[in-house]
Design an enzyme around this catalytic site. Structure first.
Site, PDB file in Angstrom:
ATOM      1  N   GLU A  50       0.861  -0.994  -0.072  1.00  0.00           N
ATOM      2  CA  GLU A  50       0.042  -0.062   0.089  1.00  0.00           C
ATOM      3  C   GLU A  50       0.767   1.084   0.093  1.00  0.00           C
ATOM      4  O   GLU A  50       0.675   2.068  -0.809  1.00  0.00           O
ATOM      5  CB  GLU A  50      -0.911  -0.027   1.186  1.00  0.00           C
ATOM      6  CG  GLU A  50      -1.881   1.190   1.208  1.00  0.00           C
ATOM      7  CD  GLU A  50      -2.614   1.320   2.679  1.00  0.00           C
ATOM      8  OE1 GLU A  50      -3.589   1.892   2.941  1.00  0.00           O
ATOM      9  OE2 GLU A  50      -1.960   0.583   3.795  1.00  0.00           O
ATOM     10  N   HIS A  51       1.730   1.434   1.170  1.00  0.00           N
ATOM     11  CA  HIS A  51       2.803   2.606   1.267  1.00  0.00           C
ATOM     12  C   HIS A  51       4.161   2.127   0.855  1.00  0.00           C
ATOM     13  O   HIS A  51       4.700   1.237   1.395  1.00  0.00           O
ATOM     14  CB  HIS A  51       2.680   3.080   2.435  1.00  0.00           C
ATOM     15  CG  HIS A  51       1.144   3.583   2.769  1.00  0.00           C
ATOM     16  ND1 HIS A  51       0.446   2.998   3.777  1.00  0.00           N
ATOM     17  CD2 HIS A  51       0.400   4.834   2.633  1.00  0.00           C
ATOM     18  CE1 HIS A  51      -0.639   3.307   3.971  1.00  0.00           C
ATOM     19  NE2 HIS A  51      -0.783   4.722   3.152  1.00  0.00           N
TER      20      HIS A  51
END
Length: 443
Positions: free
Chosen positions: A321-322
């Site tokens: 995600e990040h």
């Protein structure tokens, strides 16, 4: 390449499932079925059961909203306004990049594309352990910038009352309706509609496992932004990275929940070992250390690879995600990676900025979904539709003849005849399946 990876710390938990647990699926299905059948009565029953919350009306009136917002300190409101200016500016730039167009592909043949906002969005702003007020910016504000006419926002009660800062964020973001209700019953009410709540066309926003499963089950009846799992962070670091910064940034995301994966991929064994040491020293003094510590213990990984090429390749396999890049040349990642929800380049930025203040949207793909989708943005709230118009008779006749032949290859005689009619009416073709004729002088 896997043979030259050195695992310094491995995850001890079973890999997160991309499907919900059976008991969650069953509970969610029961609530949705009840709301579908019994409307407001069901919403109230489940709200009382799960949240001990049964107000006269789940929707806040304008006076109630003003009263709640006025209770929020002005410094907090100023900070909310600042963050929303950042989000609005970036979302507006995204919207401006999406233009309608029309092209003439043949003489008199016009094809066009329009980007039309969905009519109504239900925005879920989580509460519970962390009242994610920033989710109001990401869901409500982005929808309003896109041009969505009606945004109905909802958030769970906090200890038997509307959560002031969340309500303020939703209001300042431009929510047209604000509800204080949480969980599956809230999502179902917005998606299906009740006696007092008009149904929406799309659901957006993060939530717990039950909310995520509710969105999954309701998808198709309404649109959704994306399926969301536990928050993830992956850091790519070389020997120039500061291990203290790496450790701090890993823990900043570990505190989201005990099932949040936190991964470090580095070309430096020294950075790897020192990062682990700093994590162990920082955890006891972190107010959210109990949660972050479980995430680090069960889902923390530290891997050493020989080169940055190998680091980027491995990071792409995770599709996190990040993804934070702490290297000497962080912008290289823009050209070397393809699978991530959002990139954070260099040690002057961090994932926490993306979560809270910088302006890009933090509703992002998890559980490997970054392999095929990006996160929430104005484009998610748009329907890209097309239109066609033919003004030239010769072009219509030409397309009619080709349509007839192409359709009969596939045994679609009805399609073929629709093309035949244009070939006869606007050209010189003869119809061998009817005695109908056309007078070209009347065209």
């Amino acid at each position: 390449m896997s043979s030259v990876r050195k695992i310094i710390k491995a995850s001890v938990a079973v890999e997160a499932s991309r499907t919900s647990r059976p008991e969650i699926v069953e509970t969610v299905a029961d609530v949705i079925a009840d709301v579908r059948q019994n409307g407001d009565t069901a919403v109230r029953r489940w709200s009382q059961k799960f949240d001990e919350w049964s107000p006269e009306s789940f929707r806040l009136s304008p006076d109630q909203i003003n009263s709640v917002v006025s209770s929020v300190p002005e410094t907090v409101l100023d900070d909310l306004r600042f963050v929303q200016r950042q989000v609005r500016g970036f979302a507006q730039a995204q919207r401006d990049s999406l233009t309608d167009f029309e092209v003439e592909t043949l003489p008199g043949v016009f094809l066009g594309q329009r980007n039309i906002p969905v009519g109504a969005v239900g925005a879920y702003v989580p509460g519970g352990r962390y009242p994610l007020t920033a989710s109001a910016h990401m869901t409500v504000l982005t929808a309003k910038v896109t041009g969505v006419e009606r945004v109905a926002a909802t958030t769970p009660p906090d200890r038997g009352a509307p959560p002031p800062v969340s309500i303020a964020a939703m209001h300042l973001a431009g929510a047209d309706e604000i509800y204080v209700m949480g969980g599956v019953q809230a999502v179902a009410a917005l998606a299906l509609g009740t006696e007092t709540i008009e149904a929406v066309d799309m659901l957006a926003g993060p939530g717990n496992a039950y909310v995520a499963e509710a969105k999954r089950q309701l998808f198709g009846e309404v649109g959704i932004d994306l399926f969301a799992g536990p928050t993830e962070v992956l850091i790519v670091a070389d020997e120039t990275a500061d291990p203290f910064v790496v450790a701090t940034d890993l823990l900043s995301q570990a505190e989201h929940g005990p099932d949040s994966p936190v991964v470090l991929i580095t070309t430096s064994e020294e950075v790897a070992t020192r990062t682990i040491s700093h994590v162990e020293k920082l955890l006891p003094g972190l107010p959210t250390g109990e949660v972050a510590g479980r995430a680090w213990r069960d889902h923390g990984e530290v891997i050493v690879v020989p080169t940055l090429d190998a680091a980027y390749a491995l990071a792409d396999e995770y599709a996190s995600e990040h993804v934070q890049i702490l290297t000497a040349e962080p912008r290289e990642a823009l050209h070397r990676m393809r699978n991530y929800g959002a990139l954070f380049l260099g040690d002057k930025t961090c994932v926490a900025y993306g979560d809270k203040v910088i302006g890009t949207n933090h509703v992002l793909p998890t559980l490997g979904a970054a392999r095929y989708t990006g996160g929430l943005w104005v484009g998610k709230y748009l329907k890209t539709v097309t239109y066609q118009e033919i003004k030239d008779a010769t072009s219509s006749a030409q397309l009619g003849e080709i349509c007839g032949r192409a359709s009969r290859i596939e045994n679609f005689e009805g399609h073929a005849r629709s093309g035949d009619v244009r070939a006869a009416r606007y050209g010189s073709a003869q119809l061998d399946w009817t005695d109908q004729t056309f007078d070209s002088s009347q065209i």
